[in-house]
Design a protein around this motif. Structure first.
Motif, PDB file in Angstrom:
ATOM      1  N   ASP A   1       0.571  -1.138   0.091  1.00  0.00           N
ATOM      2  CA  ASP A   1      -0.043  -0.004   0.072  1.00  0.00           C
ATOM      3  C   ASP A   1       0.835   1.037  -0.091  1.00  0.00           C
ATOM      4  O   ASP A   1       0.348   2.407  -0.488  1.00  0.00           O
ATOM      5  CB  ASP A   1      -0.853   0.049   1.151  1.00  0.00           C
ATOM      6  N   CYS A   2       2.055   1.338   0.480  1.00  0.00           N
ATOM      7  CA  CYS A   2       2.942   2.535   0.691  1.00  0.00           C
ATOM      8  C   CYS A   2       3.560   2.955  -0.778  1.00  0.00           C
ATOM      9  O   CYS A   2       4.096   4.045  -0.992  1.00  0.00           O
ATOM     10  CB  CYS A   2       3.973   2.301   1.491  1.00  0.00           C
ATOM     11  N   CYS A   3       3.424   2.074  -1.987  1.00  0.00           N
ATOM     12  CA  CYS A   3       4.257   2.318  -3.015  1.00  0.00           C
ATOM     13  C   CYS A   3       3.390   2.734  -4.136  1.00  0.00           C
ATOM     14  O   CYS A   3       2.254   2.178  -4.193  1.00  0.00           O
ATOM     15  CB  CYS A   3       5.251   1.431  -3.371  1.00  0.00           C
ATOM     16  N   SER A   4       3.932   3.311  -5.050  1.00  0.00           N
ATOM     17  CA  SER A   4       3.453   3.319  -6.420  1.00  0.00           C
ATOM     18  C   SER A   4       4.413   2.903  -7.345  1.00  0.00           C
ATOM     19  O   SER A   4       5.492   2.935  -7.428  1.00  0.00           O
ATOM     20  CB  SER A   4       2.873   4.821  -6.794  1.00  0.00           C
ATOM     21  N   PHE A   5       3.591   2.214  -8.542  1.00  0.00           N
ATOM     22  CA  PHE A   5       4.299   1.348  -9.436  1.00  0.00           C
ATOM     23  C   PHE A   5       3.976   1.267 -10.902  1.00  0.00           C
ATOM     24  O   PHE A   5       2.692   1.584 -11.033  1.00  0.00           O
ATOM     25  CB  PHE A   5       4.572  -0.031  -8.926  1.00  0.00           C
ATOM     26  N   PRO A   6       4.780   1.115 -11.673  1.00  0.00           N
ATOM     27  CA  PRO A   6       4.158   1.210 -13.227  1.00  0.00           C
ATOM     28  C   PRO A   6       3.756  -0.157 -13.537  1.00  0.00           C
ATOM     29  O   PRO A   6       4.187  -1.227 -13.017  1.00  0.00           O
ATOM     30  CB  PRO A   6       5.487   1.294 -13.971  1.00  0.00           C
ATOM     31  N   LEU A   7       2.612  -0.088 -14.354  1.00  0.00           N
ATOM     32  CA  LEU A   7       1.918  -1.432 -14.507  1.00  0.00           C
ATOM     33  C   LEU A   7       2.008  -1.890 -16.064  1.00  0.00           C
ATOM     34  O   LEU A   7       1.366  -0.853 -16.992  1.00  0.00           O
ATOM     35  CB  LEU A   7       0.538  -1.640 -14.288  1.00  0.00           C
ATOM     36  N   GLU A   8       2.785  -2.761 -16.589  1.00  0.00           N
ATOM     37  CA  GLU A   8       3.015  -3.044 -17.916  1.00  0.00           C
ATOM     38  C   GLU A   8       1.605  -3.127 -18.818  1.00  0.00           C
ATOM     39  O   GLU A   8       1.619  -2.538 -19.762  1.00  0.00           O
ATOM     40  CB  GLU A   8       3.840  -4.033 -18.131  1.00  0.00           C
ATOM     41  N   ILE A   9       0.520  -3.871 -18.356  1.00  0.00           N
ATOM     42  CA  ILE A   9      -0.474  -4.172 -19.016  1.00  0.00           C
ATOM     43  C   ILE A   9      -1.322  -2.929 -19.354  1.00  0.00           C
ATOM     44  O   ILE A   9      -2.140  -2.875 -20.151  1.00  0.00           O
ATOM     45  CB  ILE A   9      -1.528  -5.149 -18.142  1.00  0.00           C
ATOM     46  N   TYR A  10      -1.133  -1.748 -18.621  1.00  0.00           N
ATOM     47  CA  TYR A  10      -1.633  -0.626 -18.830  1.00  0.00           C
ATOM     48  C   TYR A  10      -0.498   0.558 -19.192  1.00  0.00           C
ATOM     49  O   TYR A  10      -0.638   1.410 -18.833  1.00  0.00           O
ATOM     50  CB  TYR A  10      -2.370  -0.108 -17.651  1.00  0.00           C
ATOM     51  N   SER A  11       0.100  -0.078 -20.347  1.00  0.00           N
ATOM     52  CA  SER A  11       1.138   0.737 -20.766  1.00  0.00           C
ATOM     53  C   SER A  11       2.279   1.397 -19.745  1.00  0.00           C
ATOM     54  O   SER A  11       2.520   2.757 -20.179  1.00  0.00           O
ATOM     55  CB  SER A  11       0.573   1.620 -21.774  1.00  0.00           C
ATOM     56  N   GLY A  12       2.359   0.861 -18.712  1.00  0.00           N
ATOM     57  CA  GLY A  12       3.382   1.544 -17.602  1.00  0.00           C
ATOM     58  C   GLY A  12       2.721   2.668 -16.925  1.00  0.00           C
ATOM     59  O   GLY A  12       3.283   3.119 -16.184  1.00  0.00           O
ATOM     60  N   SER A  13       1.579   2.508 -16.808  1.00  0.00           N
ATOM     61  CA  SER A  13       0.913   3.740 -16.058  1.00  0.00           C
ATOM     62  C   SER A  13       1.098   3.542 -14.951  1.00  0.00           C
ATOM     63  O   SER A  13       1.444   2.476 -14.340  1.00  0.00           O
ATOM     64  CB  SER A  13      -0.769   3.684 -16.241  1.00  0.00           C
ATOM     65  N   ARG A  14       1.494   4.564 -14.003  1.00  0.00           N
ATOM     66  CA  ARG A  14       1.873   4.461 -12.399  1.00  0.00           C
ATOM     67  C   ARG A  14       0.481   4.402 -11.600  1.00  0.00           C
ATOM     68  O   ARG A  14      -0.421   5.014 -11.890  1.00  0.00           O
ATOM     69  CB  ARG A  14       2.661   5.398 -11.929  1.00  0.00           C
ATOM     70  N   LEU A  15       0.487   3.384 -10.830  1.00  0.00           N
ATOM     71  CA  LEU A  15      -0.674   3.102  -9.913  1.00  0.00           C
ATOM     72  C   LEU A  15      -0.142   3.034  -8.696  1.00  0.00           C
ATOM     73  O   LEU A  15       0.878   2.561  -8.052  1.00  0.00           O
ATOM     74  CB  LEU A  15      -1.173   1.962 -10.211  1.00  0.00           C
ATOM     75  N   ARG A  16      -1.179   3.432  -7.691  1.00  0.00           N
ATOM     76  CA  ARG A  16      -0.898   2.790  -6.189  1.00  0.00           C
ATOM     77  C   ARG A  16      -2.300   2.234  -5.916  1.00  0.00           C
ATOM     78  O   ARG A  16      -3.295   2.823  -5.952  1.00  0.00           O
ATOM     79  CB  ARG A  16      -0.758   4.150  -5.206  1.00  0.00           C
ATOM     80  N   LEU A  17      -2.102   0.819  -5.461  1.00  0.00           N
ATOM     81  CA  LEU A  17      -3.354   0.337  -4.895  1.00  0.00           C
ATOM     82  C   LEU A  17      -3.271   0.058  -3.550  1.00  0.00           C
ATOM     83  O   LEU A  17      -2.265  -0.135  -2.703  1.00  0.00           O
ATOM     84  CB  LEU A  17      -3.356  -0.946  -5.751  1.00  0.00           C
ATOM     85  N   GLU A  18      -4.676  -0.045  -2.898  1.00  0.00           N
ATOM     86  CA  GLU A  18      -4.551  -0.510  -1.458  1.00  0.00           C
ATOM     87  C   GLU A  18      -5.742  -1.868  -1.695  1.00  0.00           C
ATOM     88  O   GLU A  18      -6.753  -1.925  -1.648  1.00  0.00           O
ATOM     89  CB  GLU A  18      -5.561   0.361  -0.701  1.00  0.00           C
ATOM     90  N   SER A  19      -4.602  -2.977  -1.740  1.00  0.00           N
ATOM     91  CA  SER A  19      -5.585  -4.311  -2.043  1.00  0.00           C
ATOM     92  C   SER A  19      -4.566  -5.416  -1.600  1.00  0.00           C
ATOM     93  O   SER A  19      -3.394  -5.466  -1.585  1.00  0.00           O
ATOM     94  CB  SER A  19      -5.643  -4.395  -3.563  1.00  0.00           C
ATOM     95  N   TRP A  20      -5.438  -6.415  -0.808  1.00  0.00           N
ATOM     96  CA  TRP A  20      -4.880  -7.492  -0.079  1.00  0.00           C
ATOM     97  C   TRP A  20      -3.756  -8.236  -1.187  1.00  0.00           C
ATOM     98  O   TRP A  20      -2.711  -8.396  -0.959  1.00  0.00           O
ATOM     99  CB  TRP A  20      -5.627  -8.289   0.433  1.00  0.00           C
ATOM    100  N   ARG A  21      -4.409  -8.556  -2.301  1.00  0.00           N
ATOM    101  CA  ARG A  21      -3.567  -9.613  -3.228  1.00  0.00           C
ATOM    102  C   ARG A  21      -2.477  -8.620  -3.916  1.00  0.00           C
ATOM    103  O   ARG A  21      -1.285  -9.452  -4.012  1.00  0.00           O
ATOM    104  CB  ARG A  21      -4.384  -9.863  -4.323  1.00  0.00           C
ATOM    105  N   CYS A  22      -2.445  -7.368  -4.080  1.00  0.00           N
ATOM    106  CA  CYS A  22      -1.392  -6.621  -4.838  1.00  0.00           C
ATOM    107  C   CYS A  22      -0.367  -6.416  -3.589  1.00  0.00           C
ATOM    108  O   CYS A  22       0.943  -6.868  -3.875  1.00  0.00           O
ATOM    109  CB  CYS A  22      -1.899  -5.126  -4.904  1.00  0.00           C
ATOM    110  N   ALA A  23      -0.756  -6.187  -2.173  1.00  0.00           N
ATOM    111  CA  ALA A  23       0.213  -6.273  -1.321  1.00  0.00           C
ATOM    112  C   ALA A  23       0.928  -7.660  -1.226  1.00  0.00           C
ATOM    113  O   ALA A  23       2.387  -7.758  -0.822  1.00  0.00           O
ATOM    114  CB  ALA A  23      -0.317  -5.832  -0.085  1.00  0.00           C
ATOM    115  N   GLN A  24       0.469  -8.720  -1.038  1.00  0.00           N
ATOM    116  CA  GLN A  24       0.942 -10.116  -0.911  1.00  0.00           C
ATOM    117  C   GLN A  24       1.856 -10.426  -2.028  1.00  0.00           C
ATOM    118  O   GLN A  24       3.307 -10.650  -1.990  1.00  0.00           O
ATOM    119  CB  GLN A  24      -0.334 -11.069  -0.858  1.00  0.00           C
TER     120      GLN A  24
END
Ligand SMILES: Cc1cc2nc3c(=O)[nH]c(=O)nc-3n(C[C@H](O)[C@H](O)[C@H](O)COP(=O)(O)OP(=O)(O)OC[C@H]3O[C@@H](n4cnc5c(N)ncnc54)[C@H](O)[C@@H]3O)c2cc1C
Length: 408
Positions: A273-296
């Motif tokens: 939850d503390c980080c923002s990261f680029p996501l390749e499937i969305y052409s590298g757009s930077r996201l920050r999520l608050e989601s259990w699976r993402c944190a894991q």
């Protein structure tokens, strides 16, 4: 000579990273430092499972696993400083620890409503201690005011109703869960809250809150006043970035990392939850999520990369929420869509496919009872990660199996 990996933050992400390091054969020292005194536990049950009493803490691993894995957990203490030059962190008690690699898994904290600091009956819900405190004030004859109609507030509303508490939800926008959930799904959930007797006030802000005679009085922007035994504020979360910021690491709506969870310092990683990261499937757009699976999953990816692998995190965003017997799930980013196609499922459940302007499936969302929608959303996640351009007739028709739309 094996080194030391320090993990700042003993939540889901930190704990997953620690266990993954051992599973991958890391044989150095692992020290996980966490502000909370409890061993790492899952947060989703805090708003959903209070009805079961005070034993709703669900630890991420048995105590024994930390001993067997030689994972040192220092609980109830903060990491307060990072000396990047010396590769050293300072803890709240003034002691220092050297690291070879450092993982920041400091999570997020609830956003507070200005002016409510220090009020004893105005609370937020993030930790087990928060949940125990809130739980002790719910029940027949009690009145709960929830400020913010997002996931946490609404899950708490459902739980509080099941405990016989009278509940009012105040939401400043025109509908519930407006930031993250498609309107059709939010309206199914909203109807259910109304049926269960929750009073929902939309499109109205809070002007002020005060406490008097152990009661909370909320004055609304339109002049109305609501009072209750307790108010819980659920208006979003703020990433815990101060430690990284003071150390001079790059911040961009969270601690900025690359796809390998590396910060602007090659020996410091951040995840969850503390980080923002680029996501390749969305052409590298930077996201920050608050989601259990993402944190894991980011904890696992960070562990691999701290050991020298090059595992890019490329998970499809996924979130669920349980309210009463309804579950909603969202895969992908519905906000990128320009068109929605609906498929009816059995027992009143439905699935929405969200397509972008070119017809690519960028998200899917669904609501239904129990686990009615889980399998369909899983298949949609696969379609999203394959960047599929499905045919609309296939999407509408329940007789077309989603599996058949997947590329081989
Ligand atoms: C009530 C609730 C319900 C939720 N329900 C769902 C759900 O249904 N579905 C879903 O997908 N997600 C849900 N979530 C979100 C999910 O729990 C989070 O995404 C997940 O916990 C993030 O894990 P994390 O380890 O990154 O951060 P956190 O869980 O926040 O853990 C970070 C830890 O680091 C500690 N820390 C912070 N700073 C320092 C420091 N300087 N030194 C040491 N320790 C520090 C914090 O105290 C905390 O213990 C829910 C969250 C809450 C609060």
């Amino acid at each position: 000579m094996p080194g030391t990996i320090i993990i700042a933050g003993a939540g889901l992400c930190g704990a997953r990273a620690a266990f993954s390091l051992r599973e991958r054969g890391y044989n150095g020292r692992i020290v996980m430092v966490g502000s909370e005194r409890h061993a790492p536990y899952d947060r989703p049950p805090l708003s959903k499972q209070m009805v079961e009493g005070e034993n709703f803490i669900q630890h991420i691993a048995e105590e024994e696993s930390y001993r067997v894995g030689e994972i040192e957990h220092l609980g109830g203490i903060d990491v307060v400083g990072i000396d990047r030059g010396r590769h050293e962190v300072t803890l709240g008690n003034g002691s220092t620890l050297s690291y070879e690699r450092l993982l920041l898994a400091t999570g997020a904290r609830p956003r507070m409503l200005p002016g409510t600091e220090g009020l004893r009956n105005v609370l937020t819900l993030r930790s087990f201690d928060d949940a125990v405190n809130i739980r002790s004030r719910l029940g027949q004859g009690r009145k709960l005011i929830i400020i913010g109609g997002g996931f946490i507030g609404l899950e708490l509303a459902a739980t509080a109703r099941q405990l016989g508490t009278s509940v009012t939800v105040i939401e400043g926008l025109q509908r519930l869960m407006a930031r993250a959930v498609p309107a059709e799904i939010a309206s199914t959930i909203a109807e259910r809250h109304l049926q269960e007797g929750v009073q929902v006030l939309l499109n109205v802000g809070v002007a002020s809150i005060r406490e008097e005679d152990r009661r909370v009085h909320v004055r609304l922007a339109d002049g109305r006043e609501i009072d209750g035994d307790l108010a819980v504020v659920g208006i979003g979360a703020v990433p815990n970035t101060e430690l990284a910021e003071t150390a001079g690491l790059e911040i961009d709506n969270g601690i900025a990392v690359d796809a390998f969870m590396r910060t602007s310092d090659e020996d410091i990683f951040a995840a969850g939850d503390c980080c923002s990261f680029p996501l390749e499937i969305y052409s590298g757009s930077r996201l920050r999520l608050e989601s259990w699976r993402c944190a894991q999953d980011q904890g696992t990816a960070a562990a691999a990369n701290m050991m020298g692998a090059a595992v890019a995190y490329d998970g499809v965003p996924w979130f669920w929420s349980d309210q009463y017997d309804l579950t909603l799930q969202i895969a992908g980013l519905p906000g990128l869509a320009t068109e929605t196609v609906r498929r009816e499922l059995s027992d009143g459940a439905f699935l929405l496919f969200h397509l972008d302007v070119e017809g690519r499936l960028v998200a899917a969302s669904a609501v239904g009872r129990g686990n009615a929608i889980g399998r369909d959303i899983r298949l949609c996640e696969m379609l999203i990660s394959q960047r599929a351009f499905p045919n609309r007739e296939d999407l509408v028709s329940p007789s077309t199996r989603l599996k058949s739309l997947l590329a081989a």
